[in-house]
Design an enzyme around this catalytic site. Structure first.
Site, short mmCIF file in Angstrom:
data_model
loop_
_atom_site.label_atom_id
_atom_site.label_comp_id
_atom_site.label_asym_id
_atom_site.label_seq_id
_atom_site.Cartn_x
_atom_site.Cartn_y
_atom_site.Cartn_z
N ARG A 108 -16.66 1.77 55.33
CA ARG A 108 -16.17 0.42 55.72
C ARG A 108 -15.84 -0.30 54.42
NH1 ARG A 108 -18.50 -3.86 60.06
NH2 ARG A 108 -17.39 -2.36 61.35
N HIS A 135 -9.26 -0.49 62.52
CA HIS A 135 -10.63 -0.22 62.98
C HIS A 135 -10.55 0.85 64.08
CE1 HIS A 135 -14.77 -0.67 63.55
NE2 HIS A 135 -14.87 -1.90 64.01
N GLN A 138 -13.37 1.56 66.71
CA GLN A 138 -13.52 0.52 67.74
C GLN A 138 -12.60 0.80 68.93
OE1 GLN A 138 -15.65 -2.33 67.64
NE2 GLN A 138 -15.08 -2.21 69.80
N ASP A 224 -10.53 -11.22 69.26
CA ASP A 224 -11.47 -10.98 68.16
C ASP A 224 -11.62 -12.30 67.40
OD1 ASP A 224 -13.04 -9.76 66.21
OD2 ASP A 224 -11.41 -8.64 65.29
N CYS A 264 -14.60 -6.80 70.39
CA CYS A 264 -15.30 -5.79 69.59
C CYS A 264 -16.68 -6.26 69.14
CB CYS A 264 -14.45 -5.38 68.39
SG CYS A 264 -14.14 -6.72 67.23
N ARG A 292 -19.47 2.80 71.45
CA ARG A 292 -19.27 3.17 70.04
C ARG A 292 -20.12 4.40 69.74
NH1 ARG A 292 -17.76 -0.69 66.32
NH2 ARG A 292 -17.63 1.12 64.95
#
Ligand code: CP
Ligand code: NVA
Length: 310
Positions: A108, A135, A138, A224, A264, A292
């Protein structure tokens, strides 16, 4: 010098083909069912995942770390604060060293270019655990969640309301690979940049200036935070610019009656989403977060062992 074939990576959503994604979704279903019935499944015994975090995380760290353990392997957590990564060691050197001591790496970080450089110098598969641009893990979980609730996403319409950020870009890439539509509405000045989103064309997405138009007849409404990690300096300005881009009851009314709501997480109730929506009956955010775990276990299995059918 030994010859090695280059490993498969998951740096962008379109690194996997539609057919491979179908396989990963099917394995996610099987792996989830096994986990729910307490069956031991240890195909990654003696394998080690290294996780490198340059930004904060709850879900990504937990799902990869728990997932690797549940598959019989081990996970090691590194961050920029207390490793040499934060003291200027070249990413190419870090990739050489880390990939000689592990079987797979998750990163990340900030710019996508950092993870691409790491992957070019890595002997083992590299997974994108979020960059400024993408991402992909996700969206793997989000689409698996959609499939669980509604079946195939092909031909369906996803409404993205808010910032054209890493999660939005990945939805747009996924739409190209899996053949669905994304209706995006952002405030002026925050529109999707097709090149930054890594798109081949614009046939799978449409931009709308009015968020209500984007939400109209959507099968899934998603959003988001207004300020992503790394953009905190813009926070005040963004609070003003995004004020009309909150997913609320009126917006969900414009979508299909059976539409789902996803986020998310982490979420800010009263900013990008009204509490009554994220905590309401159309919201599937807790399944989305749980998935996830299952989808990333399937991804780890696929990247390390290829196609298993047992
Ligand atoms: N959605 C997500 O990636 O959450 P974390 O930042 O907690 O990992
Ligand atoms: N767009 C958000 C996602 C967090 C999981 C961010 O990058 O901060």
């Amino acid at each position: 010098m030994e010859s090695r074939s280059s490993p498969r990576h998951f740096l962008q959503f379109n690194d996997l083909t539609r057919e491979e994604l179908g396989h990963v979704f099917e394995r996610s279903r099987i792996i989830k069912a096994r986990f729910k019935s307490y069956q031991r499944y240890w195909p990654l015994r003696d394998r080690t995942l290294v996780m490198i975090f340059e930004k904060a995380s709850t879900r990504t760290r937990l799902s990869f770390e728990a997932g690797m353990q549940q598959l019989g392997g081990a996970a090691i957590y590194l961050n920029t604060r207390d490793s040499q990564l934060g003291r200027g060691e070249p990413v190419e050197d870090a990739a050489q060293v880390i990939s000689r001591m592990s079987d797979i790496v998750m990163i990340r970080t900030f710019e996508q270019e950092i993870i691409e450089r790491f992957a070019r110098h890595s002997r083992v598969p590299v997974i994108n655990g979020l960059t400024n641009e993408y991402h992909p893990c996700q969206i793997l979980a989000d689409i698996f969640t959609f499939i669980e609730y509604r079946g195939s996403i092909q031909g369906k319409t996803v409404a993205w309301i808010g910032d054209s950020n890493n999660v939005c870009n990945t939805w747009l890439q996924a739409a190209e690979v899996l053949d669905f539509n994304v209706h995006v509405s952002t405030p002026p000045g925050y529109e999707v940049e097709a090149e930054r989103a890594g798109l081949y064309g614009t046939s799978h997405f449409q931009q709308f200036s009015d968020p209500m138009d984007a939400a109209r007849n959507a099968d899934l409404v998603t959003t988001d935070v207004w300020t992503s990690m790394g953009f905190e300096a813009e926070n005040e300005e963004r609070m003003r610019d995004f004020a009309d881009w909150q997913v609320d009851g009126e917006m969900m009314q414009a979508a299909r009656k059976d539409s789902l709501f996803m986020h998310c997480l982490p979420a800010h109730r009263g900013e990008e989403v009204a509490a009554e929506i994220i905590d309401g009956p159309q919201s599937v955010v807790w399944d989305e977060a749980e998935n996830r775990l299952h989808t990333q276990k399937a991804l780890l299995e696929f990247l390390l062992l290829g196609r298993l059918n047992d």
